[in-house]
Design a protein around this motif. Structure first.
Motif, PDB file in Angstrom:
ATOM      1  N   THR A   5       0.837  -1.203   0.000  1.00 36.24           N
ATOM      2  CA  THR A   5       0.000   0.000   0.000  1.00 36.24           C
ATOM      3  C   THR A   5       0.868   1.248   0.000  1.00 36.24           C
ATOM      4  OG1 THR A   5      -1.565  -1.250   1.328  1.00 36.24           O
ATOM      5  CG2 THR A   5      -1.956   1.113   1.138  1.00 36.24           C
ATOM      6  N   ILE A   6       1.939   1.227   0.778  1.00 35.48           N
ATOM      7  CA  ILE A   6       2.814   2.406   0.841  1.00 35.48           C
ATOM      8  C   ILE A   6       3.446   2.669  -0.516  1.00 35.48           C
ATOM      9  CG2 ILE A   6       4.965   3.303   1.842  1.00 35.48           C
ATOM     10  CD1 ILE A   6       4.171   1.770   4.428  1.00 35.48           C
ATOM     11  N   LEU A   7       3.965   1.624  -1.158  1.00 41.16           N
ATOM     12  CA  LEU A   7       4.567   1.804  -2.483  1.00 41.16           C
ATOM     13  C   LEU A   7       3.520   2.241  -3.503  1.00 41.16           C
ATOM     14  CD1 LEU A   7       7.034  -1.238  -2.701  1.00 41.16           C
ATOM     15  CD2 LEU A   7       7.588   1.148  -2.251  1.00 41.16           C
ATOM     16  N   ASP A   8       2.317   1.699  -3.373  1.00 40.32           N
ATOM     17  CA  ASP A   8       1.232   2.055  -4.285  1.00 40.32           C
ATOM     18  C   ASP A   8       0.906   3.545  -4.160  1.00 40.32           C
ATOM     19  OD1 ASP A   8      -0.792   1.640  -6.137  1.00 40.32           O
ATOM     20  OD2 ASP A   8      -2.239   0.957  -4.668  1.00 40.32           O
ATOM     21  N   LEU A   9       0.807   4.023  -2.917  1.00 40.28           N
ATOM     22  CA  LEU A   9       0.517   5.449  -2.691  1.00 40.28           C
ATOM     23  C   LEU A   9       1.670   6.319  -3.188  1.00 40.28           C
ATOM     24  CD1 LEU A   9      -1.151   5.220   0.820  1.00 40.28           C
ATOM     25  CD2 LEU A   9      -2.214   6.076  -1.274  1.00 40.28           C
ATOM     26  N   GLY A  11       3.709   5.569  -5.623  1.00 40.26           N
ATOM     27  CA  GLY A  11       3.597   5.578  -7.081  1.00 40.26           C
ATOM     28  C   GLY A  11       2.504   6.539  -7.543  1.00 40.26           C
ATOM     29  N   THR A  12       1.374   6.513  -6.858  1.00 41.39           N
ATOM     30  CA  THR A  12       0.256   7.408  -7.198  1.00 41.39           C
ATOM     31  C   THR A  12       0.690   8.867  -7.070  1.00 41.39           C
ATOM     32  OG1 THR A  12      -1.273   5.752  -6.346  1.00 41.39           O
ATOM     33  CG2 THR A  12      -2.133   7.983  -6.609  1.00 41.39           C
ATOM     34  N   PHE A  13       1.381   9.155  -5.982  1.00 46.67           N
ATOM     35  CA  PHE A  13       1.871  10.521  -5.726  1.00 46.67           C
ATOM     36  C   PHE A  13       2.829  10.974  -6.836  1.00 46.67           C
ATOM     37  CE2 PHE A  13       5.333  12.953  -3.531  1.00 46.67           C
ATOM     38  CZ  PHE A  13       4.626  14.111  -3.257  1.00 46.67           C
ATOM     39  N   VAL A  14       3.775  10.128  -7.185  1.00 43.18           N
ATOM     40  CA  VAL A  14       4.770  10.507  -8.201  1.00 43.18           C
ATOM     41  C   VAL A  14       4.120  10.620  -9.587  1.00 43.18           C
ATOM     42  CG1 VAL A  14       6.903   9.816  -9.344  1.00 43.18           C
ATOM     43  CG2 VAL A  14       6.661   9.510  -6.888  1.00 43.18           C
ATOM     44  N   ASP A  62     -11.168   4.480  -0.809  1.00 40.73           N
ATOM     45  CA  ASP A  62     -10.018   4.716   0.072  1.00 40.73           C
ATOM     46  C   ASP A  62      -9.484   6.122  -0.201  1.00 40.73           C
ATOM     47  OD1 ASP A  62      -7.695   4.779   1.485  1.00 40.73           O
ATOM     48  OD2 ASP A  62      -6.982   2.824   0.818  1.00 40.73           O
ATOM     49  N   ALA A  63      -9.822   7.045   0.707  1.00 34.17           N
ATOM     50  CA  ALA A  63      -9.513   8.470   0.500  1.00 34.17           C
ATOM     51  C   ALA A  63      -8.011   8.730   0.372  1.00 34.17           C
ATOM     52  CB  ALA A  63     -10.093   9.302   1.644  1.00 34.17           C
ATOM     53  N   LYS A  64      -7.173   7.794   0.836  1.00 36.09           N
ATOM     54  CA  LYS A  64      -5.726   8.027   0.771  1.00 36.09           C
ATOM     55  C   LYS A  64      -5.254   8.270  -0.663  1.00 36.09           C
ATOM     56  CE  LYS A  64      -4.374   4.315   3.166  1.00 36.09           C
ATOM     57  NZ  LYS A  64      -5.609   3.821   3.819  1.00 36.09           N
ATOM     58  N   TYR A  65      -5.914   7.618  -1.641  1.00 37.52           N
ATOM     59  CA  TYR A  65      -5.474   7.791  -3.027  1.00 37.52           C
ATOM     60  C   TYR A  65      -5.780   9.190  -3.540  1.00 37.52           C
ATOM     61  CZ  TYR A  65      -4.230   2.959  -2.946  1.00 37.52           C
ATOM     62  OH  TYR A  65      -3.612   1.797  -2.611  1.00 37.52           O
ATOM     63  N   LEU A  66      -6.952   9.712  -3.150  1.00 32.43           N
ATOM     64  CA  LEU A  66      -7.280  11.090  -3.538  1.00 32.43           C
ATOM     65  C   LEU A  66      -6.288  12.063  -2.904  1.00 32.43           C
ATOM     66  CD1 LEU A  66     -11.166  11.173  -3.368  1.00 32.43           C
ATOM     67  CD2 LEU A  66      -9.622  10.400  -5.164  1.00 32.43           C
ATOM     68  N   VAL A  67      -5.966  11.813  -1.633  1.00 31.40           N
ATOM     69  CA  VAL A  67      -5.004  12.681  -0.941  1.00 31.40           C
ATOM     70  C   VAL A  67      -3.653  12.627  -1.648  1.00 31.40           C
ATOM     71  CG1 VAL A  67      -3.746  13.023   1.222  1.00 31.40           C
ATOM     72  CG2 VAL A  67      -6.193  12.482   1.276  1.00 31.40           C
ATOM     73  N   ALA A  68      -3.236  11.442  -2.062  1.00 31.41           N
ATOM     74  CA  ALA A  68      -1.941  11.298  -2.742  1.00 31.41           C
ATOM     75  C   ALA A  68      -1.918  12.106  -4.040  1.00 31.41           C
ATOM     76  CB  ALA A  68      -1.655   9.820  -3.028  1.00 31.41           C
ATOM     77  N   VAL A  69      -3.033  12.084  -4.794  1.00 29.13           N
ATOM     78  CA  VAL A  69      -3.084  12.840  -6.053  1.00 29.13           C
ATOM     79  C   VAL A  69      -3.046  14.342  -5.778  1.00 29.13           C
ATOM     80  CG1 VAL A  69      -4.518  13.432  -8.046  1.00 29.13           C
ATOM     81  CG2 VAL A  69      -4.289  11.052  -7.344  1.00 29.13           C
ATOM     82  N   ILE A  70      -3.858  14.787  -4.834  1.00 26.07           N
ATOM     83  CA  ILE A  70      -3.915  16.226  -4.543  1.00 26.07           C
ATOM     84  C   ILE A  70      -2.559  16.700  -4.005  1.00 26.07           C
ATOM     85  CG2 ILE A  70      -5.002  17.953  -3.038  1.00 26.07           C
ATOM     86  CD1 ILE A  70      -7.597  16.244  -3.343  1.00 26.07           C
ATOM     87  N   ALA A  71      -1.919  15.871  -3.177  1.00 24.86           N
ATOM     88  CA  ALA A  71      -0.590  16.220  -2.683  1.00 24.86           C
ATOM     89  C   ALA A  71       0.392  16.343  -3.853  1.00 24.86           C
ATOM     90  CB  ALA A  71      -0.100  15.164  -1.691  1.00 24.86           C
TER      91      ALA A  71
END
Lengths: 199, 199, 199
Positions: A5-9, A11-14, A62-71
């Motif tokens: 999950t951490i690597l996935d987030l 990756g999403t962020f980058v 899972d709101a974490k993915y939206l947060v990762a994109v906005i970040a």
């Protein structure tokens, strides 16, 4: 959170950063940047989920993915000079993201009872179709149709993973082998400027 | 029919007219005009339904929406001079359509058990992604990535609605507030030529 | 395999060849050619399945379709001179493919309980939206929005089929009538260079 999950987030962020930088080059406004970042980061997984019949699609639950994109969009908007210095780090994280997206795509497709061949396709779709959607939104011919051993790296890594688990190799070992192969092929192909032959 | 259905059909009809006019400028044939009108009017809702897991998508189960699109194409084909005179009326109905599409998108997403944040996204998708699909079909960079406070109006209106119902405000009152805010922001931004800052 | 499945696979194979040839003209690499061939051959059916709520989409559950696409790409890559000589045969198979895709689309939509009007739309989507996706991937305005009586042939053939089964005509007879009408209209329109009027 698991390491996956951490690597996935990550990756999403980058991916969101890279999408935002493309939007900036096109002089899009903030809304356009958000859409392009979103499509780059979560578009591949969204298409995969729709094709294999998982809806609502994964990131909705899972709101974490939206947060990762906005970040990612925020970082791209406010820290562009720092990003230029971190280019090699970003490239590495981007490649890790591709590896993780491939693995997660394969696993989700297998969990839906699909065949290994289709699961491999869904791994590649997860990893590279975000970029295809990004390029379509920007009105360009998808970069990946012309350049870089990108999908091929996912194909090789995904195949290793599927062969591994078929032979009864420990799942974690098979995943690490997949990641290393994808990262290795991508690094070598970029360093040596290798590309797929034209049809 | 409720007032919401009537406004929804009116929005669909006006979006279909605007899609047809774009197709006419591109010299598409009648089939192309139908597809572009369809995409403009029902594309946003279709994408929303697919993402949140509602299929067959909404308009398949209610022939009135198909009739509204075909009527819009017909009007655009045969009454173009009248349409030019009605430009301000069309703009108003278009803005009403955006408001209604936002509200319906939010309500459908909430009904699927999704979070308010995702519901807000789905409201915006319902309202603006028809235009994105239209521009992609016409091989153009989506207009909305560059111009006008359009998605922002939906964001503001949708937020008011969600905050309202969270605070226990009467649903009809929250809907009217949402509509008025969306219409107000759009009118003011067009009159004052306000746009979102670039990333 | 029934005769329908055989014709469906033949259509898929020929559509994959035509997609590959487009990719070759664009100087795409092998991965790009595979994606474009895939989209051309299976894109229409994929969109139909998603819209009517069939997921995983059809080709995921039957490896023969993937084999047909890959075979099409292989033939396009290695036998291009032979293909030039077979142009008329390919055109015929392509037209047969459109007819079969229309019929299968209608039947799948009816099986989902959708109305004849929507089923007719889904028949047309099955037959022509692969080409639309191909053109979008290649960053071009979809050819079908401007040229050839293509969707119209599907509309006419599909209507004959639906009227036929509504009147209690034997299913096979209705299917043959549909196929003959689609093939006939397409042949005549290409020979006489008939096109739809512009909007």
């Amino acid at each position: 959170m698991t390491i996956i999950t951490i690597l996935d987030l990550l990756g999403t962020f980058v991916f969101a950063i890279s999408g935002s930088l493309v939007a900036r080059n096109r002089e899009f406004d903030i809304f356009g940047a958000l859409v392009v970042a979103f499509a780059t980061a979560l578009g591949g997984g969204t298409i995969r989920d729709l094709l294999i019949g998982v809806a609502p699609v994964g990131w909705m639950l899972d709101a974490k993915y939206l947060v990762a994109v906005i970040a990612g969009v925020g970082v791209a908007a406010f820290f562009s000079t720092i990003l230029l210095k971190l280019r090699k780090t970003l490239f590495l994280f981007d490649t890790i993201g591709i590896g993780i997206f491939t693995l997660i795509g394969i696993q989700k497709a297998l969990a839906q009872g699909l065949s290994p061949g289709v699961a491999l396709m869904m791994g590649i779709v997860s990893a590279v179709f975000g970029g295809v959607v990004r390029d379509i939104l920007c009105n360009e011919v998808p970069l990946i149709f012309r350049k870089e051993i990108y999908a091929t790296a996912c194909l090789a890594g995904g195949t290793i993973y599927l062969v591994g688990i078929h032979l009864g190799v420990n799942n974690t070992v098979a995943m690490v082998a997949c990641m290393l192969l994808i990262i290795g092929i991508r690094l070598i192909s970029v360093m040596k400027k290798i590309a797929l032959p034209k049809i």
